[in-house]
Design a protein around this motif. Sequence first.
Motif, short mmCIF file in Angstrom:
data_model
loop_
_atom_site.label_atom_id
_atom_site.label_comp_id
_atom_site.label_asym_id
_atom_site.label_seq_id
_atom_site.Cartn_x
_atom_site.Cartn_y
_atom_site.Cartn_z
N PHE A 165 0.78 -1.24 0.00
CA PHE A 165 0.00 0.00 0.00
C PHE A 165 0.81 1.29 0.00
N VAL A 221 -13.90 1.36 -10.62
CA VAL A 221 -14.14 -0.08 -10.55
C VAL A 221 -13.07 -0.67 -9.62
N TYR A 227 -13.09 -0.59 -5.32
CA TYR A 227 -13.06 0.51 -4.34
C TYR A 227 -12.20 0.10 -3.15
N ILE A 272 -6.57 2.15 -3.47
CA ILE A 272 -6.41 3.21 -4.46
C ILE A 272 -7.75 3.84 -4.81
N VAL A 279 -17.02 -5.80 -5.82
CA VAL A 279 -17.70 -7.07 -5.53
C VAL A 279 -17.97 -7.23 -4.03
N VAL A 280 -17.23 -6.46 -3.25
CA VAL A 280 -17.44 -6.49 -1.79
C VAL A 280 -18.19 -5.21 -1.42
P1 NAI Z 1 -7.00 -3.33 -3.07
O1 NAI Z 1 -6.89 -4.78 -2.84
O2 NAI Z 1 -6.90 -2.38 -1.93
O3 NAI Z 1 -8.40 -3.03 -3.82
C1 NAI Z 1 -8.92 -3.82 -4.86
C2 NAI Z 1 -10.44 -3.71 -4.81
O4 NAI Z 1 -10.97 -4.38 -5.95
C3 NAI Z 1 -11.03 -4.37 -3.57
O5 NAI Z 1 -11.93 -3.48 -2.93
C4 NAI Z 1 -11.76 -5.59 -4.14
O6 NAI Z 1 -12.89 -5.96 -3.39
C5 NAI Z 1 -12.11 -5.10 -5.53
N1 NAI Z 1 -12.40 -6.17 -6.49
C6 NAI Z 1 -11.83 -7.39 -6.57
N2 NAI Z 1 -12.35 -8.09 -7.58
C7 NAI Z 1 -13.27 -7.27 -8.17
C8 NAI Z 1 -14.15 -7.44 -9.27
N3 NAI Z 1 -14.17 -8.56 -10.00
N4 NAI Z 1 -14.97 -6.41 -9.58
C9 NAI Z 1 -14.96 -5.26 -8.85
N5 NAI Z 1 -14.15 -5.07 -7.79
C10 NAI Z 1 -13.31 -6.06 -7.47
O7 NAI Z 1 -5.92 -2.99 -4.19
P2 NAI Z 1 -5.23 -1.58 -4.51
O8 NAI Z 1 -4.03 -1.40 -3.67
O9 NAI Z 1 -6.26 -0.52 -4.54
O10 NAI Z 1 -4.68 -1.87 -6.00
C11 NAI Z 1 -5.57 -2.01 -7.09
C12 NAI Z 1 -4.82 -2.46 -8.34
O11 NAI Z 1 -3.81 -1.52 -8.67
C13 NAI Z 1 -4.10 -3.80 -8.19
O12 NAI Z 1 -4.31 -4.56 -9.37
C14 NAI Z 1 -2.63 -3.44 -8.11
O13 NAI Z 1 -1.83 -4.47 -8.65
C15 NAI Z 1 -2.61 -2.21 -9.01
N6 NAI Z 1 -1.47 -1.32 -8.78
C16 NAI Z 1 -0.84 -0.79 -9.88
C17 NAI Z 1 0.23 0.06 -9.73
C18 NAI Z 1 0.89 0.66 -10.92
O14 NAI Z 1 2.09 0.96 -10.87
N7 NAI Z 1 0.19 0.89 -12.00
C19 NAI Z 1 0.77 0.38 -8.40
C20 NAI Z 1 -0.03 -0.14 -7.29
C21 NAI Z 1 -1.09 -0.98 -7.51
#
Ligand code: NAI
Length: 412
Positions: free
Chosen positions: A109, A160, A162, A165, A185-186
């Motif tokens: 994070f 999409v 929540y 990030i 989804v949650v």
């Molecule tokens: P997080 O785990 O805090 O949030 C992900 C959210 O997506 C959760 O609320 C989860 O319930 C939801 N989710 C899961 N499956 C879903 C679905 N099928 N439909 C709708 N919602 C769904 O993750 P965080 O830290 O917010 O990161 C999000 C994404 O960003 C990850 O894929 C991570 O790898 C990517 N990321 C990319 C970076 C970059 O350099 N471009 C840097 C940091 C993260």
Amino acid sequence: MPVAPKTSTDKAKIKFLLLEGIHPSAIAVLQAAGYTRIESLPGALSDEALALKIADAHFVGIRSRTQLTAELLARADKLVAIGCFCIGTNQVDLQAARERGIAVFNAPFSNTRSVAELVLAESILLMRGIPAKNAAAHRGGWQKSADDAYEIRGKTLGIVGYGAIGTQLSVMAESLGMQVIFFDVVSKLPMGTARPVATLRELLAQADIVTLHVPETAATNAMIGPDELAAMKPGSALINASRGSVVDIGALAQALRDKRLLGAAIDVFPDEPRSNREIFESPLRGLDQVILTPHVGGSTVEAQENIGIEVAEKLVKYSDNGTSTSSVNFPEVALPAHPGHHRLLHIHRNVPGVLAQINQVFSDNRINIAAQFLQTRESVGYVVIDIDAAHSDVALAKLADVPGTLRTRVLF
Ligand code: NAI
């Protein structure tokens, strides 16, 4: 039977090996916690050099270029934990580490804010048509026009996913006057006046900008394909800074060529070059209305500094107190302080009977247990026992002989 490795909490003896130019914030955290045997190297090491160095390390810190394979871990007898000073952990054989009783930590994070800021900036640039105007100007073109250039104030941002990030972005977007809707989804508590919507389709139909912040799972694989792109509002924009597998990039290129979408900003791709020397290939190349960035959503100086702090703090906590919460491969235990007691850590194969044999050691030796914690994860069990200081040497020696023991430590 091989003797299970033992480690004590004599901080002057505990060696931290940090590779790949980890941010000095990590060293500051380790030093503040009283650790002095810290070797920090600017680059990655060859396998042979790494094997020699790691044999002497209790903790190793790496970024993405060091591969910690099962073979290397087999030569890391003293290793207690690995800190991945990055997000991904697929450079470590997590199962092999677990089976050797080595906990692995990362920093999922620390770059949340960096991603959210980039997405917000891209939202403004896309709504103003800046990517195409910028590209034209580089070629000598002059596209001075207010057509299809909009403020983001009052526009709807559809998030999409929540999570960390998505929620951070939600707050920042509202502060600029955007309406925020989200789909997850949650069930998630909305920030500010953001509104959840029941389906992805509902979000796609309402949002002026759709931004993706989901993890890479079977359910998110190509979750934005031709049908979803067709369901987006005409003239809206798509941003993907999540994972490359989430968007069908060929279908997106087609939607952009057909002028159904105003533009897109894409940071992550199904096929990304493995180094800065490789050519970047994508069907999106040459489309002026697209912002293409080389997976840098989370790459900022601040994020690197935060990663240094986050991972070093996890290593210190595990070393000082045995707490393993947020480990990516290891049983997670959150432990209280243990004033007045020595704490024994016993990592073992998760097979029936080990706990009974551990407790037998204490009853046979008439040692009183002040507190005991147990957690298992797949093939490994982690038991923590607080006892009187006077008995810890005897207990530790006997615990190391329990069949199935992978590793023991005593903290005092
Ligand atoms: P997080 O785990 O805090 O949030 C992900 C959210 O997506 C959760 O609320 C989860 O319930 C939801 N989710 C899961 N499956 C879903 C679905 N099928 N439909 C709708 N919602 C769904 O993750 P965080 O830290 O917010 O990161 C999000 C994404 O960003 C990850 O894929 C991570 O790898 C990517 N990321 C990319 C970076 C970059 O350099 N471009 C840097 C940091 C993260």
